[in-house]
Enzyme design. Structure first.
Site, PDB file in Angstrom:
ATOM      1  N   ASP A  43      -2.993 -11.467 -19.853  1.00 14.38           N
ATOM      2  CA  ASP A  43      -4.269 -10.791 -20.091  1.00 14.38           C
ATOM      3  C   ASP A  43      -4.191  -9.780 -21.222  1.00 14.38           C
ATOM      4  O   ASP A  43      -5.028  -9.778 -22.126  1.00 14.38           O
ATOM      5  CB  ASP A  43      -4.747 -10.100 -18.814  1.00 14.38           C
ATOM      6  CG  ASP A  43      -5.189 -11.091 -17.749  1.00 14.38           C
ATOM      7  OD1 ASP A  43      -5.012 -12.305 -17.977  1.00 14.38           O
ATOM      8  OD2 ASP A  43      -5.698 -10.653 -16.711  1.00 14.38           O
ATOM      9  N   ARG A 123      -0.079   2.119 -10.395  1.00 10.07           N
ATOM     10  CA  ARG A 123      -1.227   2.247 -11.294  1.00 10.07           C
ATOM     11  C   ARG A 123      -1.595   3.694 -11.633  1.00 10.07           C
ATOM     12  O   ARG A 123      -1.891   3.998 -12.789  1.00 10.07           O
ATOM     13  CB  ARG A 123      -2.432   1.504 -10.717  1.00 10.07           C
ATOM     14  CG  ARG A 123      -2.229   0.006 -10.593  1.00 10.07           C
ATOM     15  CD  ARG A 123      -1.778  -0.614 -11.908  1.00 10.07           C
ATOM     16  NE  ARG A 123      -1.735  -2.061 -11.854  1.00 10.07           N
ATOM     17  CZ  ARG A 123      -0.705  -2.802 -12.189  1.00 10.07           C
ATOM     18  NH1 ARG A 123       0.424  -2.216 -12.575  1.00 10.07           N
ATOM     19  NH2 ARG A 123      -0.760  -4.121 -12.156  1.00 10.07           N
ATOM     20  N   ASP A 152      -7.180  -3.207  -9.510  1.00 11.98           N
ATOM     21  CA  ASP A 152      -6.559  -2.404 -10.557  1.00 11.98           C
ATOM     22  C   ASP A 152      -7.575  -1.713 -11.457  1.00 11.98           C
ATOM     23  O   ASP A 152      -7.338  -0.601 -11.935  1.00 11.98           O
ATOM     24  CB  ASP A 152      -5.612  -3.269 -11.399  1.00 11.98           C
ATOM     25  CG  ASP A 152      -4.292  -3.506 -10.709  1.00 11.98           C
ATOM     26  OD1 ASP A 152      -3.992  -2.798  -9.732  1.00 11.98           O
ATOM     27  OD2 ASP A 152      -3.552  -4.416 -11.139  1.00 11.98           O
ATOM     28  N   SER A 208       0.152 -15.386 -11.437  1.00  9.14           N
ATOM     29  CA  SER A 208       0.468 -14.167 -12.172  1.00  9.14           C
ATOM     30  C   SER A 208       1.513 -13.367 -11.417  1.00  9.14           C
ATOM     31  O   SER A 208       1.624 -13.462 -10.191  1.00  9.14           O
ATOM     32  CB  SER A 208      -0.793 -13.327 -12.386  1.00  9.14           C
ATOM     33  OG  SER A 208      -1.295 -12.868 -11.146  1.00  9.14           O
TER      34      SER A 208
END
Length: 462
Positions: A43, A123, A152, A208
């Site tokens: 991404d 994060r 996220d 992923s």
């Protein structure tokens, strides 16, 4: 380290200190500067070129080293080749372990009874450093490659809102034009191949991955079918941090963890010298009990190695995302699983019953706050203060047996233990601290309300 390309410094997009821009895309006529959360994955690799072209922007890539290991190899060159004018790669592993993982594990946090929050807890640290770089670079905006369907995006943007509300946040996946160009991962893979951007995702491995010091996660692609058996032999090549329990050693091994105030500070293991050498950990001192004194980062690295060797910490679950949907994820958390289990064993000896029960009642709320991205929210910080107070006597040593995916308690002790064998014994109590006759009145008082209710409403047949 950072790239050597020249950068044009521009001021903040927010001239009015009371103006908070909408979290959306805005086409700017003038050249703007954007700091992008960059991982080198599919991404964000596509994102760099797209942002540069779409916004006529100068791109500053930022990658936080939170324990990706080999995933960082060649990342700076890749970012610069893909469209970034500068690339920051900051080693945040010590801060991650000390200020994020360890406080969360003091709280005993686990989401929906299974998830050790490996992605969730990373994060806020990544976003924190990203906004620090944005301010240092005098950037107009920050951008991320999180999809509009996931958690996220919320975690990044809530952190930015808490720490740098003046910054614009660009989320391409929430832009229709971006989704039209990239309706799925296949188109992104094709785009990357066309532009010679190397990525791990492929038609052969259509899922992923996200790795850090605490765990690695796998989702999407073949894993979107909740009936797909991720523990099957055909899926074994997917795993990175651990062997399957079937392939783990046939002989169990013991490890000892030493805790002080709820944090693991030392580890004992029969072949620890060789393990530390293998991990490149040097200059370690030892306790009188021959436990190696380690910092939080070193603790996580050692436990990851031991847990992975014995197939510890694999979790396959369907979880409830903050945005409302259910999703299936497969996780490897070898060291975290050991740490979480060991911590609880020391707590069982040292924590007051009511303090433990109060803290335990808050675990779902604390875990949900972390999962949903509220790490820098005042309610999480308030809960953390309670957790810190609850941990002041959580000091002791636990011995664990690791065997084919299992963590088995093999002993626990503490100088602050509240367990008294003289009181707990079924034999005569030499201390006379507990008089069994007292239980008669204790039971009578607790039964009183039940008897009153039964007389008023009638005895219920069971």
């Amino acid at each position: 380290m950072a790239g050597t390309a020249n950068c044009v410094v521009r001021g903040s997009v927010a001239k009015n200190p009371y103006f908070i821009p909408a979290i959306s895309w805005v086409q700017h006529a003038a050249l703007m500067k954007i700091v992008v959360a960059y991982s080198g994955g599919l991404d964000t690799s596509v994102l760099l070129t797209w942002l540069k072209e779409t916004y006529s922007a100068e791109i500053v890539a930022f990658c936080a080293d939170v324990g990706q290991e080999e995933e960082l190899d060649g990342l700076e060159a890749k970012a610069l080749r893909t469209g970034a004018g500068k690339c920051y790669i900051d080693d945040l592993r010590e801060e991650f372990a000390r200020d994020f993982i360890f406080p969360m594990f003091q709280a005993g946090a686990i989401y929906e009874g299974q998830y050790y929050l490996g992605t969730s807890i990373a994060r806020p640290l990544i976003a924190k450093r990203m906004v620090e770089i944005a301010r240092a670079e005098k950037a107009d905006a920050v951008a991320h490659g999180a999809t509009g369907k996931g958690n996220d995006q919320v975690r990044f943007e809530l952190t930015a809102a808490a720490l740098a509300p003046e910054l614009e946040v660009i989320a391409p996946w929430r832009q229709e034009r971006f989704r039209e160009q990239f309706p799925g991962r296949a188109e992104m893979i094709a785009y990357a191949e066309k532009n010679q951007i190397p990525v791990l995702a492929s038609a052969k491995k259509p899922y992923s991955m996200d790795r850090n010091l605490l765990h690695i996660s796998f989702e999407a692609g073949i894993l979107e079918d909740p009936w797909f058996d991720a523990s099957a032999e055909k899926a074994r090549e997917m795993y990175v941090l651990s062997v399957s329990p079937e392939e783990a050693p046939d002989k169990a091994e013991h490890v000892e963890l030493v805790f002080e105030k709820g944090n693991c500070v030392a580890i004992g293991y029969h072949d620890l010298d060789a393990l530390l050498t293998d991990l490149g950990i040097t200059g370690v001192s030892f306790t009188e009990g021959n436990h190696a004194k380690l910092n939080p980062l070193q603790v996580m690295r050692v436990l990851n190695k031991l847990g992975g060797k014995h197939g510890i910490g694999r979790v396959d679950l369907v979880e409830n995302r903050f945005v409302g949907m259910k999703s299936r994820g497969v996780y490897e958390t070898p060291g975290g699983a050991i740490l979480h289990f060991a911590h609880r064993q020391v707590e069982s000896l040292t924590m007051d019953r009511e303090v433990m029960h109060l803290r335990d009642s808050l675990i779902p709320q604390y875990a949900t706050l972390v999962y949903n991205g509220f790490w820098f929210a005042p309610e999480r910080e308030a809960l953390q203060a309670l957790v810190t107070e609850s941990q002041k006597n959580v000091t002791g040593t636990v011995r664990l047996k690791l065997y084919k995916g299992n963590i088995i308690t093999a002993g626990r002790k503490s100088p602050l233990s509240l367990y008294n064998p003289d009181i707990a014994t079924m034999e005569a109590d030499p201390t006379k601290a507990y008089n069994q006759n007292d239980a008669t009145g204790f039971i009578a008082l607790n039964a009183l309300r039940l008897k009153v209710a039964a007389r008023v409403h009638g005895a219920q047949s069971k």
